[in-house]
Write an enzyme that holds these catalytic residues in place. Structure first.
Site, mmCIF file in Angstrom:
data_model
loop_
_atom_site.group_PDB
_atom_site.id
_atom_site.type_symbol
_atom_site.label_atom_id
_atom_site.label_comp_id
_atom_site.label_asym_id
_atom_site.label_seq_id
_atom_site.Cartn_x
_atom_site.Cartn_y
_atom_site.Cartn_z
ATOM 1 N N TYR A 1 32.794 -98.449 -51.452
ATOM 2 C CA TYR A 1 33.513 -98.157 -52.694
ATOM 3 C C TYR A 1 35.001 -98.329 -52.435
ATOM 4 C CZ TYR A 1 35.711 -95.481 -56.437
ATOM 5 O OH TYR A 1 36.503 -95.103 -57.493
ATOM 6 N N GLU B 1 38.313 -99.874 -60.184
ATOM 7 C CA GLU B 1 37.193 -99.371 -59.410
ATOM 8 C C GLU B 1 36.297 -100.539 -59.043
ATOM 9 O OE1 GLU B 1 35.279 -95.250 -60.145
ATOM 10 O OE2 GLU B 1 33.958 -96.713 -61.078
#
Lengths: 291, 389
Positions: free
Chosen positions: B109, B197
């Site tokens: 991530y 993101e």
């Protein structure tokens, strides 16, 4: 007494000759604020509202000895204006402008801090010391002189709170609208000790809202350092998560910054927390009577 | 403002943030042509809507033949995709992104957001790719590495090393990853992003890092200097009423209660909703009419509020400051002539010239306009009116 500004504070206006700047500067002068001039590039040497206009903040400061600037310039130029004020030795900039890009404010605030200049706002009603000095866009007449300090992220809730406090027979020392953007200048944590040190302030009203953690920081600070009673309201208990509620910073993201967690933290710090802004006046009366 | 995955990836590509190759499609046959053009043996068909959790909702599927690409695109296009972020009604899928398949060795991530406490952008990385980062933050906060970057100096080598070591990357992987993170920081800063993101960011079998997903949101206040990003706006993803309200300088958000609210100032608007709730009612909306409430904005406010069939009463709560209450009172009366207001309207006007305003409302004697003396009184009357009392 009061905090930050009083009847002797010398104030200049950046964006003095514009529509907003003119309208509100005139209201401030009528209130009694000691506005000593203004800044609009290429209008230096002119007179506006009976006060001198300067090309640069440096000129204005050198000539008038101003220590505070009220900023009305359009959003795209706010960062520039704030940095110019800091560079010229202004001690406090009150930024009224709404809609300044976050990246710009980040840079401007960092620059201001480096130069030892305090900032209030942006996107705020400003600061008022009752019956002495109004630097901003709030309706002056609702702020009667008294013994309650007020700090608020919201403009109209500042008026609502002050109005209730006055209707209960009390009044305001100084009220500061700190704004609801993601990056703001002076916040609860810096203003609370000023009210604590001000002999005339006997109670403090703190109005917050969802988003960020400034109220949580304030709670921790109050617990350790504030002896005066504090009344708080946090707006947005019924706001849906993930939605921006008018103010750029008023958003619950990733489950953080809820009204509930802020209210709990403040309560745990001994603050009298009200669930509706309609209760602010009564709560102030209650804590002052207890004293 | 938010954009689609394929648009975020277009921006990534400009800055050298590596992504799998892909082409956007509006029809199943276009999807098949795209897959053919991309080549290879495996493709991913991805629904393009502004919400996370698309995979779990059935909006992301793997195809092993060109025919399958077409079939899957046909299934996904036009579906009401429901995810944890769309609400139960879901969102209509109008575009699919056809992407080449990737050989996934590991999922990470990587994101960038503003850290409001530090007042700097913070880069967040985690080995727990593919999971909701909120859950990771809640359950295993130690698995998120956060590095705040001071924009005055920008992304430095040490920021990259902290991230790379924190993720436990091997020596030969670090260089590529640090370059990736530095490029992403640049994307964030130069485009006035509010958040980026990448979940997941994948490590391929050949040792490359690729943005398998991409989500970007932007600072609305800065869009004026990014016309290229403004062009990416997808109106169909936005609430039509919210959009119309914003054209008139009103800030509107619809909720599922029964009492319409019209208030000046965002804080007081939230405070009004809270008070209605406290008194046993339910707010139907958030509506900030701004600092200069006049007949036109109030009329528009009524119009938008009344579009919602659940509204049983309207609470107008205005604290008049610079704008005097008597003027606002006249504005409200005028607005009731412009719009057919068929539910009780409770009006509370406080502040400058409030007594004069009360007098104006009283004299007008409009049957469904009820005057209130203060916030508590107004909220109580609105709650009662909504209950038919």
């Amino acid at each position: 007494m009061s905090i930050l500004v009083n009847k002797d504070t010398k104030v200049i206006v950046q964006g003095f000759t514009g529509k907003e700047g003119s309208f509100h500067a005139e209201q401030c002068i009528a209130y009694g604020t000691n506005i000593v001039g203004g800044v609009t590039p290429n209008k230096g040497g002119q007179e506006h509202l009976g006060k001198p206009v300067f090309n640069t903040v440096k000129d204005a400061v050198n000539t008038t000895g101003a220590t505070v600037s009220m900023i009305f310039v359009p959003p795209a130029f706010v960062a520039d204006a704030v940095m110019e004020a800091a560079d010229a030795g202004i001690e406090l900039a009150v930024i009224i402008t709404e809609g300044a890009p976050v990246r710009d404010m980040q840079a401007a605030k960092a620059f201001a801090v480096k130069h030892g200049m305090m900032t209030i706002g942006p996107n705020c009603p400003g600061i008022i010391t009752a019956e002495e000095c109004k630097i901003g866009i709030m309706p002056g007449m609702i702020f009667k002189k008294g013994n309650v300090g007020l700090i608020s992220k919201s403009g109209t809730l500042t008026y609502e709170g002050a109005n209730q406090v006055c209707k209960e027979g009390f009044g305001i020392t100084t009220a500061v609208g700190i704004g609801g953007d993601p990056i703001i200048g002076l916040s609860y944590k810096q203003l609370l000790p000023m009210f604590e040190a001000d002999p005339e302030t006997e109670a403090i009203v703190m109005i917050g809202e969802i988003g960020g953690d400034l109220e949580i920081q304030a709670a921790a600070y109050i617990k350790e350092n504030i002896t005066k009673p504090v009344v708080a309201f946090i707006a947005g208990q019924t706001a849906p998560a993930g939605k921006r509620m008018g103010h750029a910073g008023a958003i619950v993201s990733g489950g953080a910054g809820t009204a509930k967690e802020k209210m709990e933290a403040l309560e745990a710090a001994g603050v009298k927390v009200v669930v509706s802004p309609a209760e602010i006046g009564k709560a102030v009366a209650e804590v002052l009577k207890k004293k | 403002m938010n954009i689609h995955e394929y648009q975020a990836k277009q921006i990534f590509a400009k800055y050298g943030v590596p992504t799998p190759r892909g082409i956007i499609a509006n029809t199943p046959s276009q999807a098949m042509t795209n897959a053919q053009e991309l080549g290879g043996k495996i493709w991913v068909v991805k629904a393009q809507i502004h919400a996370g959790g698309r995979g779990l909702g059935g909006g992301v599927k793997l195809a092993k033949s060109l025919e399958e690409v077409k079939t899957l695109a046909g299934e996904i296009l036009g579906m009401q995709l429901v995810t944890h972020q769309t609400g139960p009604e879901g969102k209509l899928v109008q575009k699919v992104y056809i992407e080449e398949g990737a050989d996934i060795k590991d999922e990470l991530y990587l994101g960038v957001v503003l850290d409001r406490a530090k007042e700097m952008p913070v880069i967040m990385a985690s080995t727990e790719g593919g999971m909701a980062i909120e859950d990771v933050a809640h359950n295993t906060p130690e698995k998120i590495i956060k590095v705040a970057v001071d924009p005055a100096v920008g992304f430095q080598g040490f920021h990259g090393r902290e991230l790379a070591f924190g993720l436990g990357l091997a020596k030969e992987e670090q260089g590529k990853f640090i370059k990736f993170a530095a490029a992403l920081y640049k994307v964030y800063m130069e485009n006035d992003a509010e958040m980026i993101e990448i979940n997941p960011l994948i490590k391929t079998a050949s040792g490359d890092f690729l943005a398998l997903d991409g989500k970007m949101g932007f600072d609305d206040s800065a869009l004026g200097r990014h016309p290229d990003i403004e062009d990416m706006r997808d109106i169909s993803e936005e609430d039509a009423d919210e959009r119309e309200a914003s054209r008139y300088g009103l800030s509107y958000i619809s909720l599922d209660g029964e009492i319409g609210c019209m208030v000046n100032g965002a804080g007081l608007a939230m405070g009004t909703m809270d008070t209605i709730n406290y008194m046993g009612g339910t707010p139907a909306n958030f509506l900030d009419v701004g600092g200069s409430a006049n007949a036109e904005t109030v009329a528009k406010g009524f119009e938008i509020i009344l579009k919602n069939p659940n509204v049983k009463a309207i609470f107008v709560n205005i604290f008049g400051g610079i704008v005097r209450c008597d003027r606002i009172a006249n504005g409200i009366l005028e607005a009731t002539k412009l719009v057919d207001v068929h539910v009780p309207v409770i009006v509370r006007l406080d502040g400058t010239n409030a007594p004069e305003a009360a007098e104006i409302l009283k004299n007008a004697n409009i049957p469904n306009v009820i005057a209130a003396t203060d916030l508590a009184d107004g909220a109580a009357k609105a709650v009662a009116a909504a209950k038919g009392e």
